[in-house]
Design an enzyme around this catalytic site. Structure first.
Site, PDB file in Angstrom:
ATOM      1  N   HIS A 196      21.006  37.436 -47.525  1.00 41.06           N
ATOM      2  CA  HIS A 196      22.120  38.339 -47.215  1.00 41.06           C
ATOM      3  C   HIS A 196      21.608  39.371 -46.211  1.00 41.06           C
ATOM      4  O   HIS A 196      20.518  39.944 -46.421  1.00 41.06           O
ATOM      5  CB  HIS A 196      22.645  39.022 -48.484  1.00 41.06           C
ATOM      6  CG  HIS A 196      23.813  39.931 -48.212  1.00 41.06           C
ATOM      7  ND1 HIS A 196      25.093  39.448 -47.994  1.00 41.06           N
ATOM      8  CD2 HIS A 196      23.863  41.276 -48.068  1.00 41.06           C
ATOM      9  CE1 HIS A 196      25.890  40.478 -47.738  1.00 41.06           C
ATOM     10  NE2 HIS A 196      25.186  41.590 -47.778  1.00 41.06           N
ATOM     11  N   ASN A 231      19.919  32.705 -51.712  1.00 38.82           N
ATOM     12  CA  ASN A 231      20.817  33.125 -50.637  1.00 38.82           C
ATOM     13  C   ASN A 231      20.151  34.213 -49.813  1.00 38.82           C
ATOM     14  O   ASN A 231      19.418  35.049 -50.360  1.00 38.82           O
ATOM     15  CB  ASN A 231      22.135  33.665 -51.213  1.00 38.82           C
ATOM     16  CG  ASN A 231      23.110  34.061 -50.109  1.00 38.82           C
ATOM     17  OD1 ASN A 231      23.357  33.296 -49.185  1.00 38.82           O
ATOM     18  ND2 ASN A 231      23.634  35.294 -50.189  1.00 38.82           N
ATOM     19  N   ASP A 274      26.506  37.958 -54.396  1.00 42.81           N
ATOM     20  CA  ASP A 274      25.335  38.776 -54.014  1.00 42.81           C
ATOM     21  C   ASP A 274      24.766  39.553 -55.207  1.00 42.81           C
ATOM     22  O   ASP A 274      24.093  40.569 -55.032  1.00 42.81           O
ATOM     23  CB  ASP A 274      25.715  39.774 -52.897  1.00 42.81           C
ATOM     24  CG  ASP A 274      26.198  39.043 -51.657  1.00 42.81           C
ATOM     25  OD1 ASP A 274      27.095  39.565 -50.987  1.00 42.81           O
ATOM     26  OD2 ASP A 274      25.695  37.930 -51.393  1.00 42.81           O
TER      27      ASP A 274
HETATM   28  C1  GRF Z   1      23.324  35.615 -40.592  1.00 44.39           C
HETATM   29  O1  GRF Z   1      23.562  36.987 -40.308  1.00 44.39           O
HETATM   30  C2  GRF Z   1      22.962  35.472 -42.053  1.00 44.39           C
HETATM   31  O2  GRF Z   1      22.315  36.612 -42.572  1.00 44.39           O
HETATM   32  C3  GRF Z   1      24.266  35.353 -42.702  1.00 44.39           C
HETATM   33  O3  GRF Z   1      25.011  34.507 -41.816  1.00 44.39           O
HETATM   34  C4  GRF Z   1      24.626  34.835 -40.474  1.00 44.39           C
HETATM   35  C5  GRF Z   1      24.506  33.589 -39.622  1.00 44.39           C
HETATM   36  O4  GRF Z   1      23.481  32.806 -40.160  1.00 44.39           O
HETATM   37  N1  GRF Z   1      24.129  34.847 -44.033  1.00 44.39           N
HETATM   38  P1  GRF Z   1      22.981  31.444 -39.425  1.00 44.39           P
HETATM   39  O5  GRF Z   1      22.627  31.800 -37.992  1.00 44.39           O
HETATM   40  O6  GRF Z   1      24.127  30.450 -39.469  1.00 44.39           O
HETATM   41  O7  GRF Z   1      21.791  31.023 -40.223  1.00 44.39           O
END
Ligand code: GRF
Length: 205
Positions: free
Chosen positions: A112, A110, A153
């Site tokens: 984060h 994952n 997390d």
């Molecule tokens: C990002 O900030 C990522 O860190 C979090 O979700 C947000 C959008 O991610 N997990 P994405 O553009 O859909 O990959």
């Protein structure tokens, strides 16, 4: 050369982290991993378009319409049918059931958007993470790639990258900087490193 590790990417939103993986693959930076399947937990996720444009199989399992139990059953079935060996959560906003986590021990990654253990845990996702960092007044934030276990997390940390918080930053500006300077490089690197390790171990189960 052993076949690359079959990866599924789970998404919920725009898919910028998925795009980073697709771009890394196209640039030859993910030799140990094959991006075989993208699954979204909600309809209309632009990440699905990104997958289809790149020729990667894309499925939508709308959790709200299916209900939690059916969603979890369908998700596990798709991962097993696809002979998936590594699961990547890229902006994925659903909690994985203990059954799925148990089916992929130390095989779920994952990303984060903070330096865990700061600003993480249940309810801390997306723009909320960055607003909490600004509210606390931290001068450094960043992103973390970790293995997924039953604690939100809480799994072992694999990679982290620090990013400066600048005076006057809005949450959106901080989020964008962390994506650009941390998330989009960390996730492909973590996928390649773990996939290469799995190939080396020969543990393709
Ligand atoms: C990002 O900030 C990522 O860190 C979090 O979700 C947000 C959008 O991610 N997990 P994405 O553009 O859909 O990959």
């Amino acid at each position: 050369m052993l076949s690359p590790i079959r990866c599924a990417v789970l998404v919920s939103g725009s898919g910028s982290n998925l795009q980073a993986l697709l771009g890394a693959k196209a640039a030859g930076k993910l030799p140990s991993a094959a991006l075989c399947l993208v699954i979204s937990d909600r309809e209309g996720a632009y990440a699905l378009e990104r997958a289809r444009t790149s020729g990667v199989k894309a499925l939508c399992l709308p959790r709200k319409q299916l209900g939690q139990e059916t969603f979890e059953e369908e998700l596990l079935a798709q991962l097993l049918e696809g002979n998936i060996q590594l699961v990547v959560l890229a902006g994925f906003l659903s909690i994985l059931s203990p059954r799925i986590i148990a089916a992929f021990p130390n095989r779920i990654l994952n990303i984060h958007p903070s330096l865990i253990p700061a600003f993480c845990g249940a309810g801390m996702y997306g723009i909320r993470v960055h607003q909490a960092a600004l509210d606390r007044g931290v001068k450094i934030s960043g992103a973390t790639v970790h293995l997924v276990n039953e604690v939100p997390d809480g799994g072992p940390i694999l990679l982290q990258q620090a990013v400066a918080v600048l005076p006057g930053d809005t949450a959106e500006e901080l989020q964008q900087r962390i994506m650009e300077q941390a998330e989009w490089t960390l996730l492909p690197r973590a996928v390649e490193e773990l996939a290469a390790q799995l190939l080396q171990e020969g543990t393709t189960t």
